[in-house]
Structures are given as structure tokens and as C-alpha cells.
Design a protein around this motif. Sequence first.
Motif, PDB file in Angstrom:
ATOM      1  N   GLY A 262       0.830  -1.220   0.000  1.00 40.34           N
ATOM      2  CA  GLY A 262       0.000   0.000   0.000  1.00 40.34           C
ATOM      3  C   GLY A 262       0.850   1.250   0.000  1.00 40.34           C
ATOM      4  O   GLY A 262       0.542   2.234  -0.672  1.00 40.34           O
ATOM      5  N   LEU A 263       1.949   1.202   0.761  1.00 38.98           N
ATOM      6  CA  LEU A 263       2.826   2.376   0.838  1.00 38.98           C
ATOM      7  C   LEU A 263       3.677   2.511  -0.416  1.00 38.98           C
ATOM      8  O   LEU A 263       3.883   3.601  -0.938  1.00 38.98           O
ATOM      9  N   ARG A 264       4.176   1.369  -0.908  1.00 42.71           N
ATOM     10  CA  ARG A 264       5.114   1.408  -2.041  1.00 42.71           C
ATOM     11  C   ARG A 264       4.410   1.615  -3.385  1.00 42.71           C
ATOM     12  O   ARG A 264       4.860   2.379  -4.223  1.00 42.71           O
ATOM     13  N   HIS A 265       3.295   0.920  -3.569  1.00 41.96           N
ATOM     14  CA  HIS A 265       2.645   0.944  -4.885  1.00 41.96           C
ATOM     15  C   HIS A 265       1.317   1.689  -4.880  1.00 41.96           C
ATOM     16  O   HIS A 265       0.717   1.887  -5.929  1.00 41.96           O
TER      17      HIS A 265
END
Lengths: 125, 391
Positions: free
Chosen positions: A30-33
Motif C-alpha cells: 500500500g505504501l510502495r505501490h
Amino acid sequence: MKLEFGEFLAAPECKVVIVACPDVFRTEAGLRHGKFSSEYRELSAVIVLDPTDMAKIEVKDSDLVEVLGEEGVVIVRVKESEKEHPGIGYVPEGAWANVLGAGPASAKVRRSQQGIAAIEDVYHR
Amino acid sequence: MVCTGCALLCDDIEVGENDCRHACRIGDAHITSTNQIDPMVNRSPVDMDTAIKSAAEILVSAEKLVFVGFGNLVTEAQATGIELAEKVGAEIKTFHTGIFDDILDGRVKTCTLPEVRDYADIIIFLGCDPMNTHPRLLSRYAYYPRGEKRQHGWEEDRTAITIDPRFSHTASICKDSYVIDPHRQIEFMDALMDALLSKVPKTAYDKKRILKLAGTLKKAEFGVIFAGTGAAAPPRDAIIRLMDRLNESSDFRLLSLAPGYNLRSIAEQLRQLHSRPTDDCDVVDSDSNSGGSNGGDGGIDLHKADCILCLGFDLMNSLPAHGINGKLIVIDPNETLTSRYADVVIPCAAGGIDAAGSAVRMDGEPIELPLIRESGRLSDVAILKRLLEVV
Ligand code: SF4
């Protein structure tokens, strides 16, 4: 002619209690993509089921199932559990679990012919 | 540098050009995240001034306002958010702060994380799975490290046990685990309390195992319970009753594993606000310990609010938020599910990344958050101050 589930036969169902669980890989995705990415969706739209419940609804690992909760319906992918927990379905915390209702929520699970929808198609304001 | 990926606020992070050393998966992704959003009004991009002006217009015209979140704001932004809530007559709704309130009110004993590392011999993870939420808790404080009185670490000196509706990742590395029925958590807690009085519990759970657990807990020299705050955890009053019973025969302390990096700070600030001698403001704060409720706690039901301001909080990803009809304003560093549905989106710099400030670690330790990198984004404090000026 072979009869298929969803055409003339109702797919067998099992009842489970949905328990939402955290997942570090899903949080990372969720944070990265982003929360609308396919990576996040694949890790969110999951239900971990006991093999006995999977046998009841005639599904195997990675099959898609429809989960009919108290407040909504989602299509998710089955993951076979390594530990016994008949009657309990673990779903990653977040939007997909929330669609089903406040946990621990009761739900029915059955085989699905449809694919996993994007969260914006599942969640309506 | 300090990571604001969770309430451990790890202060040993080294951020290089292309790497982020010591951070866990969540911390690394949090610090390097690039999922930023543009200011939006009615789902169309606008400039910041227009977004702030639109948010102000909604805030002054709404009658049932609720500000939600606060757990992912620096302490200074929380204080400004409280001021704004007072000015516009909004209710503040924080989630998962109940155990912090019990700790701050002195209803239960607590301790610091370094004390856990130095002294804890029995550690219970109750309705939580820190390997998935606070990934470095076990390696920095709760299980693996050698401490002043625990020189042999986890191999000999510590016993960690999980009590949870799931055999979690944390359970898989602990010495013992109790998987409890999500609908029969109170039965388990009552059975354990009976067993602590050396009574054979009346329960369908395995009585022998519960008596064995009680025997282990009674021998604790320095016991710690890390309690989750979501639906997987037993109700808060059951946790407090268990703590009282444990402390009749041994020595236990409670720490809360809540989401967000700065929830303890907002709990502290709201407590101070309510203990002001001439407190005549309309700000009400309410907490839901279930993480799955959105209105059964005495405050405004979110469904009845005509404006919800989400401060660093992805409402739709955090609660069953069906049928929320009020205007939604989002102030957040990243794109969230809620921002996709919001009437106004105001992007801000992230605390501890492109905005400096301070925060309070989950055990009450104040931590300064230096800047990791510069960006052109306005901080949450600056945005809330601008809103304060115009409402
Ligand atoms: S444990 Fe928490 S604070 Fe520490 S690096 Fe991971 S996300 Fe950041």
C-alpha cells in the motif's frame, strides 16, 4: 451436457466468521505501490480458509470465492491454511474486510466465477 | 533519523541516497513512498489555495462536524487540530486510544520499552500481531535483545506467549500460543482469571492449558502485556480486569499496540484539555476500542455527520464506512482510499519525512522528528493554521 455451478446448480456454501488480520506485506504494498495498485489488491483480496471448509465448497488453493458478509459482498482468492481453524476465515485488515461488516462478522463463502474487482468498484460511498 | 511508520518511532534509521538502513519493510516503504496526491476539489485537481478555501467553506457551513484520525500527525499539528475543532465546534473522534486513556488515568500499571528490554521475563501479546504491525518490537525490545537483567535474552530469560484469534506470525516464534474463538474472548479471559485464583475454570476451552498459563503468569518477575486495540483483542474492560487480577499475585504492566505513530500524544493532549479548570469548549473526544465501530460510542455517528475531516486517517480503509454521506475533507501526505471519495483533498508533508516536529512513542517517551528530506509541500501544521485563520 455438463451442468456448471452458477448456471443451473447453486455452488455449495459454508459459513465462516471473518476475522481481520494485519499483514506486513500488504501494508508495504500500500505504501510502495499505492492503495489502488494491483499489488495491494492481490494482497488484500484474500481469505485464509481451513482445508475442511475448502472441501465443503469444493475449492482449492488460489481459487476465487464470493464472500457474502453482513453488509456486503467481495470476491477474494482462497489461501489454504497451514493451521486448523474450521469455521473461521482470516481476511487482511482493510477495505475488503470492511465491506463485509465490523469484525468478527459472519459470512457465507462459495465458489465464484468472477474475478477480483478493483476496490473502487466494490466500495461505494 | 526517526521512522514514523509505527508507534515504535525507531530512532536508528540511516537514510542514504538509495537505501534506508535499519528500517523494517513498513518503515522503508513509508520513508521512500512516492504516492503523493494533488490538491483536489470535487475530484478535480486545483491549486492549494483553492483547496484550503473550499475546505474552510465546508467547515464553516457544517453543523455536525467530526474530525477523525490524529494518529499520524505530529504533536504540533494535533494541537492546532484541537484549536481548529474548538473554533468550528467539531467533535474529535480518535480510534484505538482507550488503553492509552487507562494508562494515563493510572488505572493500570505501565512501563517504558527500554524497561521491557531490560527486565521483562513474561511477555504476552494479547489480540495483536506485532510481527505484522510493529515489526521491530520483538528485536529491539520485547523478545530477542539482551537486557540489564535479561542477559540470556529469549533463549532462557524470556517467555513470550500469544493469545489471539489467529495463530499469527508472532505466535509462530513465541514459546506458547492460545488461539481463542473470536466470539468467546471474554470466556477465555474469565477462565484465565479464575485459574489465577487457582480455581478450575468453567469453560469449554482446555482447562489444563489455562491452568498452566495461569501458573506461568503468576511466576512473572516483570510481566508485560502488549494489547491490540482492534476487533482481534478482547474488550478493554476485560483487559483491565485481567491486569488487576494479575497484579494481585504478580507484577504486570500494560502497553498498547495501536495503529498510527502518534496516538499516545493525542490521548495526552485530549486528557489535558478535559482537565482544564475552566474547560468551556464544545470539543468532545470519543474513542472506539473496537476499530470496527463508527458511532456506538456516544459521540456523533459518522453517518449523521455533515462534514468529516480526516486528518492522516484513511477512514474507508480503516472502518466499515458504508453510507457515509457527509462532506469529506482529507488532509494526508499520500493517496488513500478515502481521498478518492473526498470532496476536498489537501496534500501535506509527512511528519518525520518532509516535515519536522515531535511525537510521543507508544510508551510515553517524547521523540523529536528531524527532517529526512526537503520538499515543497506544506506541513500539516501550516495547513491547519491557514484553516484556523480563515474559519
Ligand atoms: S518498526 Fe515501526 S518505527 Fe521501526 S522501522 Fe518499522 S515501521 Fe518504522
